[in-house]
Design an enzyme around this catalytic site. Structure first.
Site, mmCIF file in Angstrom:
data_model
loop_
_atom_site.group_PDB
_atom_site.id
_atom_site.type_symbol
_atom_site.label_atom_id
_atom_site.label_comp_id
_atom_site.label_asym_id
_atom_site.label_seq_id
_atom_site.Cartn_x
_atom_site.Cartn_y
_atom_site.Cartn_z
ATOM 1 N N SER A 107 33.700 -41.799 35.493
ATOM 2 C CA SER A 107 32.996 -42.707 34.577
ATOM 3 C C SER A 107 33.778 -42.945 33.296
ATOM 4 C CB SER A 107 31.608 -42.164 34.217
ATOM 5 O OG SER A 107 30.925 -41.835 35.389
ATOM 6 N N ARG A 108 35.082 -42.947 33.411
ATOM 7 C CA ARG A 108 35.968 -43.192 32.268
ATOM 8 C C ARG A 108 35.827 -42.149 31.166
ATOM 9 N NH1 ARG A 108 38.057 -45.368 35.643
ATOM 10 N NH2 ARG A 108 38.543 -47.539 35.962
ATOM 11 N N LEU A 109 35.257 -40.963 31.523
ATOM 12 C CA LEU A 109 35.164 -39.904 30.513
ATOM 13 C C LEU A 109 36.422 -39.039 30.588
ATOM 14 C CD1 LEU A 109 31.373 -39.000 30.665
ATOM 15 C CD2 LEU A 109 32.610 -40.422 29.034
ATOM 16 N N HIS A 110 37.502 -39.632 30.175
ATOM 17 C CA HIS A 110 38.787 -38.957 30.271
ATOM 18 C C HIS A 110 38.913 -37.892 29.183
ATOM 19 C CE1 HIS A 110 39.348 -42.445 32.667
ATOM 20 N NE2 HIS A 110 39.440 -43.247 31.633
#
Ligand SMILES: Cc1cc2nc3c(=O)[nH]c(=O)nc-3n(C[C@H](O)[C@H](O)[C@H](O)COP(=O)(O)O)c2cc1C
Length: 204
Positions: free
Chosen positions: A182-185
């Site tokens: 979820s693009r929670l890099h």
């Protein structure tokens, strides 16, 4: 999908080694390839891939990522004019990126010679034969130069050309990026603080 282990050691050069080793063990192709960006004296950036060839140590023992090239190439001309560069590693299969900013300096002649002698004979001949980044007439011209150098050194040791050698990047800022769901890099940046580093987490 990337896992979420993101526990980096205190020294970002150890972190870089850990990530390189993971890429090697995972048989990532060209895992030592890195993008070197230079900036000309007019402020024009320019990027190309070079191979990471281990570290060069400063007198303090600090490790600086190192690469080798022609000292008369475009990149070397630009680094002579402006020593500020960046290095970028990207391992797509692991969704990981390491970004290094700092200043370059040439490694010692001894260090360049020592590395040069570890290269395959063909690569040593190529270093002499190719006037890197200069205009040449044709492939034939290059091959003629290679043949000429090969003949000159037939049965002999090939010395390191005076116009060829290593550069080391004294790191000032090193950022590790690990892709997550979820693009929670995850991003962590190390910034030089005297002889050590300060660390901070950055929003993705
Ligand atoms: C995978 C890969 C690895 C490369 N490794 C090097 C290297 O270690 N040293 C080098 O001088 N050029 C290397 N090159 C070639 C450079 O990308 C570049 O074409 C060359 O150094 C000339 O750059 P310049 O004109 O900006 O100086 C590599 C290219 C690729 C695609």
């Amino acid at each position: 999908m990337a896992d979420h282990e993101f526990h980096l050691p205190e020294d970002p050069m150890d972190g870089l080694l850990e990530w390189l080793e993971k890429a090697r063990l995972d048989a990532i192709p060209e895992h030592i390839a890195m993008t070197l960006s230079t900036v000309s004296s007019e402020g024009q950036p320019s990027a190309r891939i070079v191979y990471f060839k281990g570290f060069s140590a400063l007198a303090s023992g600090e490790r600086c990522p190192r690469f080798f090239t022609n000292y008369e190439s475009q990149k070397s001309r630009e680094m002579n004019e402006n020593p500020r560069v960046s290095l970028l590693f990207y391992w797509p299969a692991q969704w990981r990126q390491v970004r290094i900013e700092g200043r370059v300096e040439k490694v010692s002649d001894e260090e360049s010679n020592a590395y040069f002698q570890t290269r395959a004979r063909g690569s040593r001949i190529g270093a002499w034969a190719s006037p890197q980044s200069s205009v040449i007439k044709s492939r034939e011209e290059l091959e003629a130069r290679v043949n000429e150098v090969a003949e000159r050194y037939e049965g002999k040791e090939i010395p390191c050309p005076p116009f060829w050698g290593g550069w080391r990047v004294i790191p000032e800022r090193v950022e590790f990026w690990h892709g997550g769901e979820s693009r929670l890099h995850d991003r962590e940046v190390f910034t030089r603080a005297g002889r050590g580093w300060t660390r901070a987490r950055l929003a993705p």
